[in-house]
Each structure stands twice: as C-alpha cells, then as structure tokens.
Design a protein around this motif. Structure first.
Motif, short mmCIF file in Angstrom:
data_model
loop_
_atom_site.label_atom_id
_atom_site.label_comp_id
_atom_site.label_asym_id
_atom_site.label_seq_id
_atom_site.Cartn_x
_atom_site.Cartn_y
_atom_site.Cartn_z
N LEU A 6 32.77 29.96 35.14
CA LEU A 6 33.76 29.22 35.81
C LEU A 6 35.05 30.16 36.25
O LEU A 6 35.28 31.08 35.49
N TYR A 7 35.56 29.95 37.25
CA TYR A 7 36.69 30.86 37.93
C TYR A 7 37.95 30.52 37.68
O TYR A 7 38.72 31.36 37.27
N ASN A 8 38.27 29.27 37.20
CA ASN A 8 39.56 28.62 37.09
C ASN A 8 40.26 29.55 35.93
O ASN A 8 40.11 29.51 34.75
N PRO A 9 41.48 30.27 36.49
CA PRO A 9 42.00 31.01 35.51
C PRO A 9 42.80 30.34 34.22
O PRO A 9 43.00 31.17 33.38
N LYS A 10 42.95 29.21 34.37
CA LYS A 10 43.56 28.52 33.41
C LYS A 10 42.55 27.81 32.43
O LYS A 10 43.02 27.32 31.43
N ARG A 11 41.37 28.03 32.55
CA ARG A 11 40.25 27.46 31.63
C ARG A 11 39.46 28.43 30.94
O ARG A 11 38.29 28.52 30.98
N ALA A 12 40.24 29.47 29.96
CA ALA A 12 39.53 30.20 29.10
C ALA A 12 38.50 29.38 28.24
O ALA A 12 37.46 30.29 27.91
N ASP A 13 38.96 28.43 27.80
CA ASP A 13 38.03 27.60 26.92
C ASP A 13 36.81 27.23 27.53
O ASP A 13 35.61 27.41 26.55
N ILE A 14 36.78 26.78 28.68
CA ILE A 14 35.49 26.60 29.37
C ILE A 14 34.76 27.54 29.45
O ILE A 14 33.48 27.54 28.99
N ARG A 15 35.01 28.80 29.84
CA ARG A 15 34.34 30.19 30.01
C ARG A 15 33.93 30.34 28.81
O ARG A 15 32.55 30.86 28.57
N GLN A 69 41.20 39.49 42.57
CA GLN A 69 41.60 38.11 42.13
C GLN A 69 43.12 38.21 41.95
O GLN A 69 43.65 38.64 40.91
N ASP A 70 43.93 38.22 43.14
CA ASP A 70 45.44 38.37 43.06
C ASP A 70 45.66 39.87 42.81
O ASP A 70 46.69 40.39 43.50
N ARG A 71 44.89 40.56 42.25
CA ARG A 71 44.90 41.92 42.05
C ARG A 71 43.45 42.49 41.87
O ARG A 71 42.80 41.60 41.50
N TRP A 72 43.14 43.86 41.83
CA TRP A 72 42.01 44.17 41.66
C TRP A 72 41.47 44.42 40.39
O TRP A 72 42.68 44.88 39.66
N THR A 73 40.59 43.95 39.79
CA THR A 73 40.25 43.80 38.60
C THR A 73 38.69 44.03 38.22
O THR A 73 37.91 43.77 39.29
N MET A 74 38.30 44.03 36.96
CA MET A 74 36.84 44.03 36.51
C MET A 74 36.66 42.48 36.11
O MET A 74 36.97 41.87 34.93
N VAL A 75 35.61 41.78 36.75
CA VAL A 75 35.16 40.66 36.17
C VAL A 75 33.55 40.49 36.13
O VAL A 75 33.01 39.62 35.74
N ASP A 76 32.99 41.45 36.82
CA ASP A 76 31.49 41.46 36.95
C ASP A 76 30.83 42.56 35.71
O ASP A 76 31.52 43.66 35.51
#
Length: 206
Positions: A20-29, A144-151
């Motif tokens: 999931l992408y939603n930044p506010k839902r770390a619990d779901i991820r 995602q608002d800034r350059w970051t690592m998510v992959d």
C-alpha cells in the motif's frame, strides 16, 4: 518455486509484491509484509526446517528506516505503541481468524508440520527467520515528495556462510538524491517508468 535446469537439486523461491502507498498507514503495510513472509515461508520451508534460497522483490512503499524494512532486514519488529494513522498500534494488528502467527507463518502450515503449539498472536511483534539482506544499502528509486528508496531486492542468507547457496555477484548502481536533482524527472526519455530499475545477478550453488 523454480527448479533450475542446470541445478535441479537446488530449487529457488522468488516472490514479488506491491505494498500500500498511503503514507499514514504503516500498520497496513506491516501486516501486508507479514502475510507476504508467511507465503514465502509456505513456499520455501523444507522438511528439515531450513529455507530454500529465496529472493524477495517489490515496491514496498517504505523507506529504509520504516517498520517494514526493519522487519524484513532485522528479522523482527516491535510495533505495539508505534503511531500509525494518528493512533498507536495495538498489541494485535490482525484477527486470530486470519490464522497468521506473530512468527509470520500460517497456522495451517504450522499444524501440518506438527508445530501447531507454536502458533501465537498478540505479542505486539512480528518476526521471521529468513535472514534477509538487501542488495542495495543506498540510493534512490522514485520520487515521493522527495527522491527516496521504496523498491528493493532482498535475498536469504544463513548464519553459517558455508550454507549460503545464494550469493550476490553483481548489481546495477543506483543514483543518489543529488544525482537525480540534476536529471529529468521520471518518467522521461531516460527512464520510461516513475521508478528506476533495480538489477542484481546471483550465483546459485548446489
């Protein structure tokens, strides 16, 4: 689960996911990652209790300091009390009816292995024994608002280096945030996706 033609005695498990992408839902991820690990456990567990060589890949929508990454790379994460979605996470994130143990294993799998008594929930923690190591320790993969690592690409390891049948031999380098600030935004003629490619080469030994 794949069986290499040149090494049929050494099956390889490869799993990929998109959290999931939603930044506010770390619990779901975090719950998604735990269920993903349970599926890898189902596919990679051997009769001796060890794991087949395993590669995990995907867009985890999680930066390197996130709960998901801490669970995957350290083997455990204590989530109880951590704030997500504006409230602290409870001691139990998932209902027992789902059948997922805090050890990131399915209850039915534990029962089939004669380990049903090891099923436990409500510890406020997820854990696993894959010994995952990330191919990349730095760099960025998307904006995602800034350059970051998510992959990520991760692979299983053993505490005994002699038992590691999967060895990383090469990888494609990733740019830094500073590099990308001087480059065209993605997608572009350089990269047709909004995520940069990750490439790794492994050696699988019998």
């Amino acid at each position: 689960r794949l069986v290499p033609i040149t090494s049929p005695t050494t099956p390889l498990v490869i799993g990929t996911t998109h959290l999931l992408y939603n930044p506010k839902r770390a619990d779901i991820r975090l719950c998604q990652a735990a269920m993903f690990l349970a599926e890898l456990d189902r596919m990679a567990r051997t009769s001796s209790g060890s794991y087949l060589p395993t590669i995990l890949t995907g867009d985890l929508n999680s930066d390197p300091m996130s709960p998901v990454l801490q669970l995957l790379t350290s083997g455990s994460f204590q989530y109880e009390g951590l704030r997500s979605g504006g409230r602290p996470m409870p001691r139990k994130l998932l209902p027992d009816s789902l059948g997922l143990s805090d050890s990131c294993q399915w209850e039915v799998e534990l029962e089939q292995r004669g380990l049903g008594r090891q099923f436990s929930t409500g510890s406020g923690e997820f854990k696993h024994k894959f010994g995952l190591q990330s191919v990349y320790s730095s760099g960025v993969t998307t904006f995602q608002d800034r350059w970051t690592m998510v992959d990520y690409i991760m692979y299983s390891t053993s505490q005994d280096s002699q038992e590691n049948k999967l060895k990383l031999v090469a990888k494609l380098g990733l740019p830094t945030e500073q590099n990308m600030q001087r480059s065209p935004k993605c997608p572009s003629y350089i990269c047709p996706s909004d995520h940069l490619p990750l490439v790794a080469q492994f050696l699988l030994t019998p």
